[in-house]
Design an enzyme around this catalytic site. Structure first.
Site, PDB file in Angstrom:
ATOM      1  N   HIS A 166     -13.648-101.736 -52.488  1.00  0.00           N
ATOM      2  CA  HIS A 166     -13.854-101.376 -50.713  1.00  0.00           C
ATOM      3  C   HIS A 166     -12.745-100.973 -50.248  1.00  0.00           C
ATOM      4  CE1 HIS A 166     -16.581-105.428 -51.825  1.00  0.00           C
ATOM      5  NE2 HIS A 166     -15.793-105.501 -52.291  1.00  0.00           N
ATOM      6  N   SER A 287      -2.716 -74.273 -40.579  1.00  0.00           N
ATOM      7  CA  SER A 287      -4.192 -75.309 -39.635  1.00  0.00           C
ATOM      8  C   SER A 287      -3.609 -74.290 -38.453  1.00  0.00           C
ATOM      9  CB  SER A 287      -3.619 -76.361 -38.268  1.00  0.00           C
ATOM     10  OG  SER A 287      -4.057 -76.112 -37.185  1.00  0.00           O
ATOM     11  N   LYS A 293       0.226 -79.036 -39.437  1.00  0.00           N
ATOM     12  CA  LYS A 293      -0.183 -79.599 -40.573  1.00  0.00           C
ATOM     13  C   LYS A 293      -0.990 -78.701 -42.057  1.00  0.00           C
ATOM     14  CE  LYS A 293      -3.295 -81.799 -40.269  1.00  0.00           C
ATOM     15  NZ  LYS A 293      -4.774 -81.760 -39.210  1.00  0.00           N
ATOM     16  N   GLU A 300     -10.936 -80.490 -50.622  1.00  0.00           N
ATOM     17  CA  GLU A 300     -12.276 -80.706 -49.389  1.00  0.00           C
ATOM     18  C   GLU A 300     -13.408 -79.796 -49.691  1.00  0.00           C
ATOM     19  OE1 GLU A 300     -10.399 -81.590 -45.342  1.00  0.00           O
ATOM     20  OE2 GLU A 300     -10.021 -79.920 -45.851  1.00  0.00           O
TER      21      GLU A 300
END
Ligand code: ARG
Length: 469
Positions: A166, A287, A293, A300
């Site tokens: 979980h 970024s 960033k 991804e």
């Protein structure tokens, strides 16, 4: 010759004998597949070479004619590979483009090549040959990635991290053990792909349009020439079956699904919140607005590409649904989903082969997270069981100890014996602190498939053996 090598609208095809007008220009482009099926040229030529040799063997053409055809086909292959082939949309597909160039090159003999053959068995043969080669390449990449995973796991058989259920810290495990779970997923993928290859590697040629051919082709000879394991049994099925492509896409979808899980973990782990791993800068991007960033774009993207491969599987299943026997033009739609599934899987495997060996785990952050999560609570319950407390009562007792630990803001192993014992004073003694240590916890799971460092080392040794086959 077309300078930029892109297909051009041309003038009429070879197949218009029964028509009284030329193909509508839009229809010509709409029905053409050469823009995407030209990547089958090598397989198309190999299939034609084998077919020509077979035609000579059964006496339908002479050996001299077969040689002429084969030489012409070799010339065409060089033209294509050097970018000097004039692909024409008017000639519809890779098959007609090559055949018409052959006739241009060697004249009337070239017109004999298509004897006893149809584009229906030709295209089915080409795709199977193409997919077989692709599977062999993908198999190599998968093997490379499996080795990379096992290699990193080997360095981290003692690196403690929380195992999750979980997405909550559950029990201490080792990073090596976690990575070997990835290994098992990909190992199944490799096995599945190898199994799929068996059904890919069967020869349709000889089925002709659908019913076979009166020239009684020597199909076994063609199969042997092209390295097929067997010959498709039924001519109708041979030209219409695309199960093998669906099966491949299912294999690819499963593999991408696995990769999406690993990549999701990498995205989570490389976040500031987890801080479990550092991804190499060369696999990350910045970024355009936020200077701080470092985005995990590669994982991804792999996660995202799972969607298109799932889509391709659905596309092929839907393409084949309700199709009456035998060949239908619908089948031309099989190629783009199949090719893109191959390319996507190839790209994702290549990316992970680069990325995985460079995952740099932050051992202290992993350890802290394991300490924070009361992850040895099960060990405490197991300890009580060894002291003759029934497991359900032990579970209850440990639950109360966790409550105390939460209230005091301490990990379990910093509670006093009195705090640990609660009302059942005396059961828990000094030796519990060994059980509550993270190292003690993982070392205790010392059985086949368990997370103990010793077991993980053995699992890796077995894994390397399995990779040899
Ligand atoms: N380009 C076609 C395909 O990909 C080749 C087979 C065409 N056969 C036909 N009967 N129109 O399926």
């Amino acid at each position: 010759m077309s300078a930029n090598n892109t297909p051009k609208l041309g003038t009429g095809g070879l197949l218009r004998g029964r028509f009284s007008e030329a193909t509508d220009e839009f229809v010509e482009a709409f029905t053409a597949s050469v823009t995407f099926d030209r990547r089958l040229y090598r397989q198309d030529i190999a299939g034609s070479v084998a077919h020509a040799q077979m035609l000579a063997k059964i006496g339908v053409i002479t050996a001299v004619e077969a040689d002429q055809i084969i030489q012409g086909l070799n010339t065409i292959e060089s033209e294509i590979e050097s970018g000097n082939f004039n692909w024409q949309i008017a000639l519809e597909d890779v098959h007609m483009n090559i055949e018409s160039r052959l006739i241009e090159l060697i004249g009337n003999t070239g017109k004999k090549l298509h004897t006893g053959r149809s584009r229906n068995d030709q295209v089915a043969t080409d795709i199977r040959l193409y997919l077989r080669d692709a599977i062999d390449q993908l198999d190599q990449l998968e093997t490379e990635l499996l080795k990379a995973i096992a290699g990193v796991a080997y360095q981290h058989t003692d690196t403690i991290m929380p195992g999750f259920t979980h997405l909550q810290a559950a029990q201490p495990i080792t990073f090596g053990h976690h990575l070997m779970a990835w290994f098992e997923m990909l190992m199944r993928d490799r096995t599945r792909l190898r199994d799929c290859r068996k059904r890919v590697n069967q020869l349709p040629l000889g089925a002709a349009a659908l019913a076979g051919t009166p020239f009684c082709p020597d199909r076994a000879f063609v199969a042997q020439m092209l390295g097929f394991d067997s010959v498709c049994e039924n001519s109708l099925d041979a030209v219409s079956d695309r199960d093998f492509a669906i099966e491949f896409c299912a294999c690819a979808a499963l593999t991408l699904m696995h990769m999406s899980r690993w990549c999701e973990e990498l995205v989570l782990w490389s976040s500031q919140q987890f801080d479990f791993v550092e991804l190499p800068d060369r696999f990350c991007t910045g970024s355009s607005i936020m200077p701080q960033k470092k985005n995990p774009d590669v994982p991804e993207l792999i996660r995202g590409k799972t969607g298109r491969v799932n889509g391709h599987l659905m596309a092929l299943l839907t393409l084949m649904k309700s199709q009456p026997l035998a060949y239908n033009k619908d089948n031309q739609e099989d190629k783009e989903p199949l090719f893109d599934s191959i390319d996507t899987l190839h790209g994702c495997l290549t990316a992970l082969i680069g990325l995985v060996p460079n995952i740099n785990p932050n051992k202290s952050a992993m350890l802290d997270a394991t300490l924070k999560g009361f992850t040895t609570a099960t060990d405490l319950a197991d300890y009580l069981v060894r002291k003759q407390v029934p497991f359900r009562d032990a579970h209850e007792m440990v639950g109360q100890a966790v409550q105390v630990a939460v209230a005091k803001g301490k990990p379990l192993d910093e509670l006093t014996l009195a705090e640990l014992n609660g009302q059942e004073n005396g059961i828990i003694t000094e030796d519990v602190y060994e059980v509550l240590s993270l190292q003690g916890s993982v070392a205790a799971r010392n059985h086949f498939g368990g997370t103990a460092p010793e077991q993980v080392r053995e699992a890796i040794a077995r894994a390397m053996k399995r990779l040899e086959s």
